[in-house]
Design a protein around this motif. Structure first.
Motif, short mmCIF file in Angstrom:
data_model
loop_
_atom_site.label_atom_id
_atom_site.label_comp_id
_atom_site.label_asym_id
_atom_site.label_seq_id
_atom_site.Cartn_x
_atom_site.Cartn_y
_atom_site.Cartn_z
N THR A 1 0.82 -1.22 0.00
CA THR A 1 0.00 0.00 0.00
C THR A 1 0.85 1.26 0.00
O THR A 1 0.36 2.35 -0.25
N SER B 1 -5.94 -5.51 1.49
CA SER B 1 -6.56 -5.16 0.21
C SER B 1 -6.23 -6.19 -0.88
O SER B 1 -7.00 -6.35 -1.83
N ASP C 1 -8.60 -9.45 0.17
CA ASP C 1 -10.06 -9.32 0.07
C ASP C 1 -10.65 -10.08 -1.12
O ASP C 1 -11.66 -10.77 -0.99
#
Ligand code: C2E
Ligand code: MG
Ligand code: MG
Ligand code: MG
Length: 282
Positions: A185, A206, A209
């Protein structure tokens, strides 16, 4: 504050920046009071092995139960504590509290202690020249062996340079392990993995997911496993919420998983230290 309770959002007619600055200043002062008033707690979330489901470690996460506002998310107040500098004191308190707890678990002959303790360290903490010494002091006074401690730092904190990289080398020299948190990220420079002492990559939620889909995040999560294998790093998948995600992650090579599927962050007394269910049953 005339608009409060009138149903008309205050935000609409107040200069937004002033409002934010006011809220930040208020919150900052309240963090000071909360430190003095013993309002912070530490909770622990298991990091489990796949497929066995053994608790390999725990991540310590700070909690703030505000007397009037109720629980406030660390995602909200940690950045404020970073800006006003109180993160240094708060962070040291979290580290000491969690190390003391780890020693208690290790002394408890009736239970199996988590193998390691992982503690989040913010950019501002890491940038302080005295930080490695603070860690060394806490390890000495609590008696936790350094190899049982991992510090979690973000790519951004390391990228900021300054004392950060030097501090990581000093921590390494103590025997403490280093994890890059929320990997993927921030700057996500692969060069960072060679220029900075790193033991563990925590692959951000992320990417996890939509891991069960055919999307590119799965490709990246899989590629990161190969990077870790090649560089001798440990990979941890963050934010695993379903059995399907755990199964896919195990299949593509993840051996350490963390997320609500295995356990939410809980108070030390509520952490289940008994042998657990297999992480992967499929
Ligand atoms: P983080 O270090 O990446 O910690 C993981 C966050 O994801 C935690 O949120 C955890 O409760 C949450 N989480 C874990 N598994 C799942 C899942 O399966 N689904 C979802 N939706 N969430 C999951 P939390 O405790 O609210 O902390 C947020 C962030 O605040 C942390 O992210 C970390 O950056 C920071 N933080 C928390 N405690 C500390 C601390 O003691 N010191 C510092 N410097 N930062 C902290
Ligand atoms: Mg973390
Ligand atoms: Mg994380
Ligand atoms: Mg995260």
């Amino acid at each position: 504050y005339a608009a409060k309770g009138t149903g008309e959002p205050y935000r609409r007619w107040s200069p937004a920046l002033d409002e934010q600055a006011g809220e930040q200043a208020r919150l900052g002062a309240e963090i000071r009071a909360a430190l003095d008033g013993d309002q912070f707690r530490v909770v622990y979330q298991p990091i489990v092995t796949a497929p066995a489901g053994r608790m390999a470690g725990v991540e310590a996460l700070v909690r703030w139960e505000h007397p009037e506002r109720g629980p406030i998310s660390p995602a909200y107040f940690i950045p404020v504590a970073e800006r006003n500098g109180l993160i240094v004191e708060l962070g040291a308190w979290v580290l000491r509290t969690a190390c003391e707890q780890m020693v208690r678990w290790r002394d408890d002959t009736m239970a199996t202690a988590p193998g390691y303790l992982s503690v989040n360290v913010s950019a501002r903490q890491l940038a302080r020249p005295g930080f490695p010494q603070t860690v060394a002091d806490i390890l000495t006074t609590t008696g936790l062996p350094p190899t049982h401690l991992t510090v979690e730092v973000t790519e951004t904190a390391v990228f900021d340079g300054g004392h950060a990289v030097q501090a990581l080398h000093q921590l390494r020299a103590l025997g403490v392990r280093i994890a890059l948190d929320d990997f993927g990220t921030g700057h996500s420079s692969l060069r960072l993995l060679r220029t900075v002492p790193v033991d563990t990559l925590k692959v951000d939620k992320s990417f996890i997911d939509d891991i069960t889909g055919a999307g590119e995040h799965r490709v990246i999560a899989e590629a990161l496993i190969h990077v870790c294998e090649g560089l001798g790093l440990t990979a941890v998948a963050e934010g695993v919420e379903t059995a399907e995600q755990a199964e896919v992650l195990h299949r593509i090579g993840y051996r350490l998983l963390q997320g609500y599927h295995f356990g939410r962050p809980v108070a030390a007394a509520d952490l289940d230290l008994l042998p657990s269910q297999p992480a992967i049953t499929a």
